[in-house]
Design an enzyme around this catalytic site. Structure first.
Site, PDB file in Angstrom:
ATOM      1  N   ASP A 151       0.838  -1.189   0.000  1.00  0.00           N
ATOM      2  CA  ASP A 151       0.000   0.000   0.000  1.00  0.00           C
ATOM      3  C   ASP A 151       0.881   1.251   0.000  1.00  0.00           C
ATOM      4  OD1 ASP A 151      -2.858   1.106   0.433  1.00  0.00           O
ATOM      5  OD2 ASP A 151      -1.648   2.166   1.909  1.00  0.00           O
ATOM      6  N   HIS A 222      -6.868  -1.174 -10.243  1.00  0.00           N
ATOM      7  CA  HIS A 222      -6.771  -0.073  -9.284  1.00  0.00           C
ATOM      8  C   HIS A 222      -5.651   0.894  -9.644  1.00  0.00           C
ATOM      9  CE1 HIS A 222      -7.228   2.087  -5.577  1.00  0.00           C
ATOM     10  NE2 HIS A 222      -6.012   1.773  -5.160  1.00  0.00           N
TER      11      HIS A 222
END
Length: 315
Positions: A151, A222
């Site tokens: 992330d 994404h």
């Protein structure tokens, strides 16, 4: 281990925003107690002002609180409700005040939360408290989501990160501040684990094994939905997201406590609208297995002489 972002000595921002995510954290959301007037709120905020260091506790104020004090923070607004073409609702759950407690000992975080509740009472009451943690190699530059994908890979660094995350060259009391978008995402791991390895990689747009971006990823990936340089204007934010986990109704519920800090709320909102498919009808692959439960916009005041700078609120 510190990541490659560095802070200029002239910065007046809350330093915890710029630092790597901690081993453990708590997100405490407060509401304004019924029948509380502006004077009581200011008194409580003055008490808070003296204990928030911007590093172990990052404070963020919501539009409701600012409006109740008849103050004005240019650029602050409520999180919008968004609905994707397939009917998925991106919710808005406003908060008056959020405190992001950072640390490495859960007992210490619990004690600090209780002390802050007492400090802010009776003007504020605690609503939701979310416990979060860092996942993955503690020596790595970035943490991981519970899906095990990294992330924050595309976070800007150094001066570019500072330019993206903090207001600069405007006015005293606003310079050094930051706007934050906070969402609690719930993952459906039964769905996620039903996908093949290739399908998971295509949802993310990266290979899990080496974190390399996939050139042949679909437009719903994404990475492609949120490519910060692909927006006009470019939509750079500084992500400081952390996984969360809680046991409820006989099972574990978990996901990502998403937090994006910016010099305005526009960059995040542009990304979220594209993820929801509002630009071109293509929704982000993440929405196949994860959904946001909450959504709030808040303002993180700058620091001044070691305390929160609340001059925009006449404090």
């Amino acid at each position: 281990m510190q990541d490659s972002t560095t802070v200029t000595s002239q910065s007046a921002h809350q330093s915890g925003i710029f630092q790597p995510i901690p081993p453990l954290a708590r997100y405490a959301f407060f509401s304004i107690a019924q029948s509380t007037d502006a004077t009581a709120l200011k008194t409580a905020l003055q008490r808070l002002q003296s204990v928030v260091d911007g590093e172990t506790v990052v404070a963020a104020l919501g539009p409701q609180l600012v409006n109740t004090l008849t103050a004005n923070v240019p650029g602050l607004r409520e999180f919008p409700v968004l609905t994707s073409p397939d009917g998925l609702v991106i919710p808005s759950t406003p908060a008056a005040l959020m405190l992001w407690l950072r640390g490495s000992d859960m007992g210490d975080l619990a004690n600090r939360t209780r002390a802050l509740e007492k400090l802010l009472a009776p003007a504020f009451g605690v609503g939701v408290v979310v416990d979060a943690f860092r996942h993955g190699d503690p020596e790595a530059a970035h943490g991981r989501d519970l899906t095990d994908y990294e992330d924050g890979t595309e976070n800007p660094e150094g001066e570019e990160a500072e330019a993206a995350a903090f207001v600069q060259n405007t006015a005293p009391g606003l310079d050094g501040s930051s706007f934050v978008a906070v969402q609690r995402w719930l993952h459906n791991f039964a769905t996620f684990e039903s996908f093949s390895t290739e399908e998971r990689d295509h949802i993310m747009g990266r290979r899990l094994t080496d974190n390399e971006e996939l050139e042949d990823a679909p437009e719903s990936a994404h990475v492609k939905r949120t490519a910060q340089e692909s927006f006009e204007p470019e939509a750079f934010v500084l992500r400081r997201s952390m996984p969360w986990l809680q046991h409820e109704q006989g099972r574990d519920a978990s996901g990502l406590m998403f937090a994006a800090y910016g010099k305005s709320l526009d960059a995040f909102e542009a990304q979220m609208r594209r993820m929801a498919g509002l630009d071109d009808g293509i929704t982000d692959g993440l929405l196949r297995f994860s959904k946001p439960l909450t959504g709030a916009y808040l303002w993180c005041p700058p620091m001044r002489n070691g305390q929160l700078d609340l001059r925009l609120l006449s404090i």
